[in-house]
Motif scaffolding. Sequence first.
Motif, PDB file in Angstrom:
ATOM      1  N   LEU A 160       0.826  -1.209   0.000  1.00  0.00           N
ATOM      2  CA  LEU A 160       0.000   0.000   0.000  1.00  0.00           C
ATOM      3  C   LEU A 160       0.861   1.260   0.000  1.00  0.00           C
ATOM      4  O   LEU A 160       0.481   2.296  -0.573  1.00  0.00           O
ATOM      5  N   LEU A 161       2.027   1.173   0.628  1.00  0.00           N
ATOM      6  CA  LEU A 161       2.923   2.326   0.697  1.00  0.00           C
ATOM      7  C   LEU A 161       3.441   2.748  -0.676  1.00  0.00           C
ATOM      8  O   LEU A 161       3.852   3.897  -0.871  1.00  0.00           O
ATOM      9  N   LEU A 162       3.419   1.814  -1.618  1.00  0.00           N
ATOM     10  CA  LEU A 162       3.950   2.113  -2.948  1.00  0.00           C
ATOM     11  C   LEU A 162       3.106   3.147  -3.697  1.00  0.00           C
ATOM     12  O   LEU A 162       3.561   3.727  -4.683  1.00  0.00           O
ATOM     13  N   PHE A 163       1.877   3.380  -3.243  1.00  0.00           N
ATOM     14  CA  PHE A 163       1.043   4.383  -3.887  1.00  0.00           C
ATOM     15  C   PHE A 163       1.595   5.797  -3.681  1.00  0.00           C
ATOM     16  O   PHE A 163       1.162   6.741  -4.360  1.00  0.00           O
ATOM     17  N   SER A 164       2.530   5.947  -2.759  1.00  0.00           N
ATOM     18  CA  SER A 164       3.121   7.265  -2.520  1.00  0.00           C
ATOM     19  C   SER A 164       4.293   7.559  -3.454  1.00  0.00           C
ATOM     20  O   SER A 164       4.846   8.663  -3.422  1.00  0.00           O
ATOM     21  N   VAL A 165       4.659   6.600  -4.308  1.00  0.00           N
ATOM     22  CA  VAL A 165       5.854   6.749  -5.146  1.00  0.00           C
ATOM     23  C   VAL A 165       5.691   7.848  -6.192  1.00  0.00           C
ATOM     24  O   VAL A 165       6.693   8.392  -6.687  1.00  0.00           O
ATOM     25  N   HIS A 166       4.467   8.209  -6.543  1.00  0.00           N
ATOM     26  CA  HIS A 166       4.283   9.207  -7.602  1.00  0.00           C
ATOM     27  C   HIS A 166       4.852  10.568  -7.214  1.00  0.00           C
ATOM     28  O   HIS A 166       5.080  11.417  -8.085  1.00  0.00           O
ATOM     29  N   ASP A 167       5.099  10.792  -5.924  1.00  0.00           N
ATOM     30  CA  ASP A 167       5.727  12.036  -5.477  1.00  0.00           C
ATOM     31  C   ASP A 167       7.225  11.872  -5.209  1.00  0.00           C
ATOM     32  O   ASP A 167       7.838  12.708  -4.549  1.00  0.00           O
ATOM     33  N   ALA A 168       7.797  10.805  -5.726  1.00  0.00           N
ATOM     34  CA  ALA A 168       9.171  10.452  -5.371  1.00  0.00           C
ATOM     35  C   ALA A 168      10.204  11.269  -6.148  1.00  0.00           C
ATOM     36  O   ALA A 168       9.983  11.679  -7.294  1.00  0.00           O
ATOM     37  N   GLN A 260      -4.875   9.302  -1.533  1.00  0.00           N
ATOM     38  CA  GLN A 260      -6.329   9.389  -1.418  1.00  0.00           C
ATOM     39  C   GLN A 260      -6.978   8.667  -2.590  1.00  0.00           C
ATOM     40  O   GLN A 260      -6.463   8.696  -3.709  1.00  0.00           O
ATOM     41  N   PHE A 261      -8.090   8.020  -2.297  1.00  0.00           N
ATOM     42  CA  PHE A 261      -8.896   7.401  -3.323  1.00  0.00           C
ATOM     43  C   PHE A 261     -10.261   8.102  -3.349  1.00  0.00           C
ATOM     44  O   PHE A 261     -10.654   8.761  -2.383  1.00  0.00           O
ATOM     45  N   ALA A 262     -10.966   7.922  -4.438  1.00  0.00           N
ATOM     46  CA  ALA A 262     -12.267   8.577  -4.572  1.00  0.00           C
ATOM     47  C   ALA A 262     -13.254   8.121  -3.500  1.00  0.00           C
ATOM     48  O   ALA A 262     -14.131   8.865  -3.089  1.00  0.00           O
ATOM     49  N   PHE A 263     -13.056   6.904  -3.041  1.00  0.00           N
ATOM     50  CA  PHE A 263     -13.982   6.322  -2.063  1.00  0.00           C
ATOM     51  C   PHE A 263     -13.415   6.280  -0.649  1.00  0.00           C
ATOM     52  O   PHE A 263     -14.057   5.786   0.276  1.00  0.00           O
ATOM     53  N   LEU A 264     -12.173   6.823  -0.464  1.00  0.00           N
ATOM     54  CA  LEU A 264     -11.535   6.681   0.849  1.00  0.00           C
ATOM     55  C   LEU A 264     -10.547   7.808   1.094  1.00  0.00           C
ATOM     56  O   LEU A 264      -9.715   8.115   0.241  1.00  0.00           O
ATOM     57  N   GLU A 265     -10.652   8.424   2.273  1.00  0.00           N
ATOM     58  CA  GLU A 265      -9.678   9.404   2.718  1.00  0.00           C
ATOM     59  C   GLU A 265      -9.090   8.968   4.064  1.00  0.00           C
ATOM     60  O   GLU A 265      -9.556   8.014   4.667  1.00  0.00           O
ATOM     61  N   ARG A 266      -8.068   9.680   4.498  1.00  0.00           N
ATOM     62  CA  ARG A 266      -7.381   9.338   5.755  1.00  0.00           C
ATOM     63  C   ARG A 266      -6.970   7.871   5.765  1.00  0.00           C
ATOM     64  O   ARG A 266      -7.317   7.090   6.645  1.00  0.00           O
TER      65      ARG A 266
END
Length: 366
Positions: A160-168, A260-266
């Motif tokens: 799940l942490l890999l979704f943050s890579v777009h800001d890498a 963030q996803f369209a269906f989920l925050e935090r």
Amino acid sequence: MQMPEKGQLSLSQFTFTIYKTQVGIAVLSIPREVGQYAGRDSWISIFIGWLITMVFSLLIIHIMKKHPDKTLFDILPIYFGKWLGGAFTLVWAAYGLYASFSTFYATLFLIQVWILPNTPTFSLYVLFLIPVYMLCRHGIIAIGHYSDFVYLFCSWMPMLLLFSVHDAHWLNLLPIAAEGWLPIITAVQSTITPFLGFEMAFILYPYLQDKKQATKGVLIANTLSMMVYLLVIILANIIFSDKEIQTWIWPTLALLKPIQFAFLERLEILFLSFYTIIQLMTVIPYLYLALRGLTQLTRKSAYHPLLLFIVAAIAVSSLFVDMTNERIERFLDWLSHAGLVMAFGFVAFLWTVSQLRHLIQRRRAM
């Protein structure tokens, strides 16, 4: 519940019990703790810490091979006699208690701060102590089955942490060893303490079904832990600056904030909710370690009355101990120092004693 227990652990249960005991509260703060010394080169320190941990894990297996049907607490009187062996047993039991207490306090502190701030502390303690009590009461085989469940149920979380890579910013990792090797070596102490948990092999080894697989088990467990720590540290360093990492108390949770996803925050709230299951997998084995040691000292076959007393004491303590972030940090810092002495210092000492004892026995036999 009688001791010794009947039943055997599979290789996966042996491996995942060690692995999940290691990957506890430390994974949430390791980028900051290692980064304050090694900076961008923290990932190199993780490799060195992994190598050191593997050496000491193999020392434990080497010791246990000489006593395949005994746990640590059965071995200590053999090497050190009744009184000194009993003293070491008490120290190990105290270490197990402190490790389980401090990890449990840190886990519940995070839950209360991030997820359930308005829930009474005592109610939270009671709620989470129920599974701790049940698993410890049913012994090491039940804990082994739970470790399998935790691994399968939570295996998606590191990904799940890999979704943050777009800001890498991958260039943040270069140049390698820009400040020299001294900061990297200095940071090694901060990297080997998150590997604490490998000493559970002292208790798990007698129950392993195929003891020839023990070396493979500790190798896989330590490597899985290393891969998780490496992932977290690399992601933190390519997304945050050095100063940003040091401003976060729990940098791993900060990695999830931008996702963030369209269906989920935090998303960090959901992550931490599931991660509680993993953190309890650190609390339970250490508490069981303490119970085995205390039972050995009291020479009683049933340990669930003692377990009930300890669990009740933890719950009642919530009424008198006000947990703060500074206090949690201090508890975990003390645990790191205790772990260095017990899991590394004592293991080296015990291995040396076992080698000397074996050498003396060989000379007497000649």
